[in-house]
Design a protein around this motif. Structure first.
Motif, PDB file in Angstrom:
ATOM      1  N   THR A 151      10.040  -7.451  16.835  1.00  0.00           N
ATOM      2  CA  THR A 151       9.261  -6.784  15.885  1.00  0.00           C
ATOM      3  C   THR A 151       8.394  -7.236  14.976  1.00  0.00           C
ATOM      4  O   THR A 151       7.539  -6.766  14.288  1.00  0.00           O
ATOM      5  CB  THR A 151      10.235  -5.680  15.243  1.00  0.00           C
ATOM      6  N   GLY A 152       8.580  -8.476  14.945  1.00  0.00           N
ATOM      7  CA  GLY A 152       7.759  -9.546  13.704  1.00  0.00           C
ATOM      8  C   GLY A 152       6.189  -9.124  14.051  1.00  0.00           C
ATOM      9  O   GLY A 152       5.437  -9.010  12.935  1.00  0.00           O
ATOM     10  N   GLY A 153       5.654  -9.203  15.340  1.00  0.00           N
ATOM     11  CA  GLY A 153       4.334  -9.110  15.456  1.00  0.00           C
ATOM     12  C   GLY A 153       3.836  -7.728  14.677  1.00  0.00           C
ATOM     13  O   GLY A 153       2.841  -7.795  14.185  1.00  0.00           O
ATOM     14  N   SER A 154       4.459  -6.629  15.168  1.00  0.00           N
ATOM     15  CA  SER A 154       4.490  -5.448  14.631  1.00  0.00           C
ATOM     16  C   SER A 154       4.127  -5.178  13.222  1.00  0.00           C
ATOM     17  O   SER A 154       3.401  -4.800  12.629  1.00  0.00           O
ATOM     18  CB  SER A 154       5.214  -4.346  15.461  1.00  0.00           C
ATOM     19  N   LEU A 155       5.497  -5.888  12.696  1.00  0.00           N
ATOM     20  CA  LEU A 155       5.594  -5.652  11.115  1.00  0.00           C
ATOM     21  C   LEU A 155       4.540  -6.450  10.500  1.00  0.00           C
ATOM     22  O   LEU A 155       3.779  -5.811   9.532  1.00  0.00           O
ATOM     23  CB  LEU A 155       6.731  -6.088  10.826  1.00  0.00           C
ATOM     24  N   VAL A 156       3.982  -7.455  10.921  1.00  0.00           N
ATOM     25  CA  VAL A 156       2.906  -8.357  10.343  1.00  0.00           C
ATOM     26  C   VAL A 156       1.610  -7.865  10.467  1.00  0.00           C
ATOM     27  O   VAL A 156       0.673  -7.655   9.685  1.00  0.00           O
ATOM     28  CB  VAL A 156       3.048  -9.739  10.888  1.00  0.00           C
ATOM     29  N   MET A 157       1.420  -7.290  11.561  1.00  0.00           N
ATOM     30  CA  MET A 157      -0.034  -6.663  11.849  1.00  0.00           C
ATOM     31  C   MET A 157      -0.139  -5.355  10.890  1.00  0.00           C
ATOM     32  O   MET A 157      -1.245  -5.246  10.423  1.00  0.00           O
ATOM     33  CB  MET A 157       0.014  -6.337  13.456  1.00  0.00           C
ATOM     34  N   VAL A 158       0.861  -4.483  10.849  1.00  0.00           N
ATOM     35  CA  VAL A 158       0.682  -3.269  10.282  1.00  0.00           C
ATOM     36  C   VAL A 158       0.604  -3.818   8.691  1.00  0.00           C
ATOM     37  O   VAL A 158      -0.155  -3.168   7.821  1.00  0.00           O
ATOM     38  CB  VAL A 158       1.826  -2.220  10.319  1.00  0.00           C
ATOM     39  N   GLY A 159       1.541  -4.562   8.376  1.00  0.00           N
ATOM     40  CA  GLY A 159       1.625  -5.102   6.930  1.00  0.00           C
ATOM     41  C   GLY A 159       0.180  -5.725   6.565  1.00  0.00           C
ATOM     42  O   GLY A 159      -0.204  -5.289   5.290  1.00  0.00           O
ATOM     43  N   ALA A 160      -0.377  -6.460   7.399  1.00  0.00           N
ATOM     44  CA  ALA A 160      -1.651  -7.008   6.942  1.00  0.00           C
ATOM     45  C   ALA A 160      -2.587  -5.917   6.839  1.00  0.00           C
ATOM     46  O   ALA A 160      -3.644  -6.142   5.833  1.00  0.00           O
ATOM     47  CB  ALA A 160      -1.963  -8.079   7.809  1.00  0.00           C
ATOM     48  N   GLY A 161      -2.729  -4.973   7.759  1.00  0.00           N
ATOM     49  CA  GLY A 161      -3.541  -4.114   7.632  1.00  0.00           C
ATOM     50  C   GLY A 161      -3.538  -3.060   6.218  1.00  0.00           C
ATOM     51  O   GLY A 161      -4.488  -3.061   5.810  1.00  0.00           O
ATOM     52  N   VAL A 162      -2.387  -2.801   5.790  1.00  0.00           N
ATOM     53  CA  VAL A 162      -2.093  -1.839   4.694  1.00  0.00           C
ATOM     54  C   VAL A 162      -2.300  -2.769   3.520  1.00  0.00           C
ATOM     55  O   VAL A 162      -2.900  -2.175   2.396  1.00  0.00           O
ATOM     56  CB  VAL A 162      -0.559  -1.416   4.777  1.00  0.00           C
ATOM     57  N   LEU A 163      -2.014  -4.024   3.564  1.00  0.00           N
ATOM     58  CA  LEU A 163      -2.415  -4.926   2.439  1.00  0.00           C
ATOM     59  C   LEU A 163      -3.945  -4.982   2.083  1.00  0.00           C
ATOM     60  O   LEU A 163      -4.256  -5.005   1.096  1.00  0.00           O
ATOM     61  CB  LEU A 163      -1.890  -6.447   2.783  1.00  0.00           C
ATOM     62  N   LEU A 164      -4.741  -5.225   3.146  1.00  0.00           N
ATOM     63  CA  LEU A 164      -6.141  -5.345   3.019  1.00  0.00           C
ATOM     64  C   LEU A 164      -6.599  -3.858   2.614  1.00  0.00           C
ATOM     65  O   LEU A 164      -7.579  -3.843   1.626  1.00  0.00           O
ATOM     66  CB  LEU A 164      -6.748  -5.508   4.545  1.00  0.00           C
ATOM     67  N   TRP A 165      -6.058  -2.921   2.842  1.00  0.00           N
ATOM     68  CA  TRP A 165      -6.442  -1.611   2.465  1.00  0.00           C
ATOM     69  C   TRP A 165      -6.353  -1.505   0.996  1.00  0.00           C
ATOM     70  O   TRP A 165      -7.111  -0.943   0.198  1.00  0.00           O
ATOM     71  CB  TRP A 165      -5.570  -0.606   3.276  1.00  0.00           C
ATOM     72  N   GLY A 166      -5.000  -1.928   0.515  1.00  0.00           N
ATOM     73  CA  GLY A 166      -4.988  -1.972  -0.776  1.00  0.00           C
ATOM     74  C   GLY A 166      -5.804  -2.620  -1.657  1.00  0.00           C
ATOM     75  O   GLY A 166      -6.348  -2.437  -2.737  1.00  0.00           O
ATOM     76  N   VAL A 167      -6.005  -4.055  -1.109  1.00  0.00           N
ATOM     77  CA  VAL A 167      -6.860  -4.799  -1.879  1.00  0.00           C
ATOM     78  C   VAL A 167      -8.628  -4.198  -1.709  1.00  0.00           C
ATOM     79  O   VAL A 167      -9.117  -4.318  -3.182  1.00  0.00           O
ATOM     80  CB  VAL A 167      -7.144  -6.292  -1.007  1.00  0.00           C
ATOM     81  N   LEU A 168      -8.790  -3.586  -0.845  1.00  0.00           N
ATOM     82  CA  LEU A 168     -10.157  -3.228  -1.097  1.00  0.00           C
ATOM     83  C   LEU A 168     -10.190  -1.844  -1.787  1.00  0.00           C
ATOM     84  O   LEU A 168     -11.126  -1.904  -2.649  1.00  0.00           O
ATOM     85  CB  LEU A 168     -10.511  -2.512   0.520  1.00  0.00           C
ATOM     86  N   LEU A 169      -9.164  -1.161  -2.081  1.00  0.00           N
ATOM     87  CA  LEU A 169      -9.087   0.135  -3.136  1.00  0.00           C
ATOM     88  C   LEU A 169      -9.262  -0.530  -4.372  1.00  0.00           C
ATOM     89  O   LEU A 169      -9.898  -0.060  -5.365  1.00  0.00           O
ATOM     90  CB  LEU A 169      -7.941   0.794  -2.777  1.00  0.00           C
ATOM     91  N   LEU A 170      -8.402  -1.518  -4.752  1.00  0.00           N
ATOM     92  CA  LEU A 170      -8.375  -2.095  -6.008  1.00  0.00           C
ATOM     93  C   LEU A 170      -9.654  -2.898  -6.268  1.00  0.00           C
ATOM     94  O   LEU A 170     -10.308  -2.840  -7.440  1.00  0.00           O
ATOM     95  CB  LEU A 170      -7.270  -3.238  -6.211  1.00  0.00           C
TER      96      LEU A 170
END
Length: 350
Positions: free
Chosen positions: A313-332
């Motif tokens: 599950t590591g690949g799935s977790l890191v992929m979604v986590g990186a996408g959501v993290l980028l989303w938050g950085v762009l919002l800020l």
């Protein structure tokens, strides 16, 4: 008089008498608007030039907004929408019963197609066998087995469509916003549960995976085995749905919520850290790598240790986590820290 020489095309400072001139004036170009209103029709009274000293207005009369030659300040459409969100006002929804009927109908068809791909081998005799004469003696797979991978894929697509229409509906219907949003979050939990079940299916239901008697009949493919082919898809789908539900929930009064950049960053960091932890689970828990031999149907088998299973599950977790993290950085980055804090404070007050 000096007041009669007032020219509305220029600021007060350039008029006869300057800013100290405090005499009422009447604009000769607009006698009807500047005339006294003894009948009390509601028109604004005349103002003196001294009241407009230092304001920079080109026409101090009550018809300032309507004076010819003056430009109306432009307003940004995005600012208007943002202001409407903060005030908690929403426009009338354009979604009708037909919108829901078309959307739910498409989702139902997708679910039916997924079910057909799974049970076609058991229901249609020709789906499980191939006539050698039609393939020139070459062994080919029957079409019923060929479409089995489509079952989990279509099921994941149907769940994604269902969550999407519920989330969009929550932004269209103010009174049902929270129940619809909760329904979308539940769909995300279902998708994530299916992925986890498929991942640990051999551990939870070993009699299905390891009993040879269940595989003797070519038309009885265990359904957990079909789900196992799309484990990563279900995990990724469930995590994305739950992340969206967490970052952009509706307000308490049912108005559409504003995505929180800080919340997205927290969720992204958490998922990414969970993925990294799963990769090193074997090193962190070496004693759990022992394999226990079991016997089912007269045959011996050993299950995969859970640290090695979790590592998938590591690949799935890191992929979604990186996408959501980028989303938050762009919002800020787009809104700025102060504006983001103001929006989140307004949302919390709602």
């Amino acid at each position: 008089m000096a007041g009669n020489n007032f020219d509305g095309r220029y600021p007060v400072i350039f008029q006869p008498g300057g800013v100290d001139h405090a005499t009422n004036f009447v604009d000769p170009e607009e006698p009807q608007k500047n005339a006294p209103d003894p009948a009390g029709s509601g028109q604004q009274p005349l103002r003196t030039l001294s009241e407009y000293a230092g304001t920079g207005l080109t026409n101090p009369g009550p018809a300032q907004a309507e004076a010819p030659g003056t430009d109306t300040p432009e307003t940004d459409a995005s600012d208007a929408v943002l202001g409407a969100d903060i005030e908690g006002t929403v426009s009338e929804s354009r979604w009708t019963a037909r919108t829901w009927a078309v959307g739910l109908g498409a989702i139902a068809i997708t679910f039916a197609a997924a079910a057909f791909c799974l049970v076609a081998v058991a229901l249609i005799p020709s789906a499980s066998s191939v006539d050698p004469s039609t393939s020139h003696g070459i062994m080919v797979i029957a079409w019923g087995y060929a479409i089995i991978p489509g079952a989990p894929a279509l099921l994941a697509a149907a769940l994604a469509l269902l969550a999407g229409i519920l989330f969009l509906g929550s932004r269209q219907h103010r009174r049902q916003a929270i129940p619809l949003w909760a329904g979308g979050a539940i769909v995300g939990l279902v998708a994530l549960s299916i992925g986890i079940f498929a991942l640990f299916g051999a551990t939870l239901m070993p009699e299905i995976y390891y009993d040879p008697s269940r595989w003797n009949n070519p038309r009885a493919i265990p359904w957990p085995a079909a789900l196992q082919r799309a484990t990563a898809a279900f995990i990724v789908l469930g995590l994305i749905i739950l992340a969206i539900a967490t970052v952009a929930p509706p307000r308490r009064n049912g108005t559409p919520g504003i995505p929180s950049g800080k919340r997205a960053v927290v969720v992204g960091v958490f998922l990414t850290a969970a993925g990294v932890w799963s990769w090193f689970a074997s090193q962190l828990y070496p004693l759990a790598l022992g394999q226990e031999i079991q016997i089912i149907g007269g045959q011996e088998y050993s299950q995969t240790p859970w640290p090695m299973t979790v590592a998938e599950t590591g690949g799935s977790l890191v992929m979604v986590g990186a996408g959501v993290l980028l989303w938050g950085v762009l919002l800020l980055a787009l809104r700025g820290p102060r504006e983001q804090d103001a929006l989140e404070a307004a949302s919390s007050l709602e």
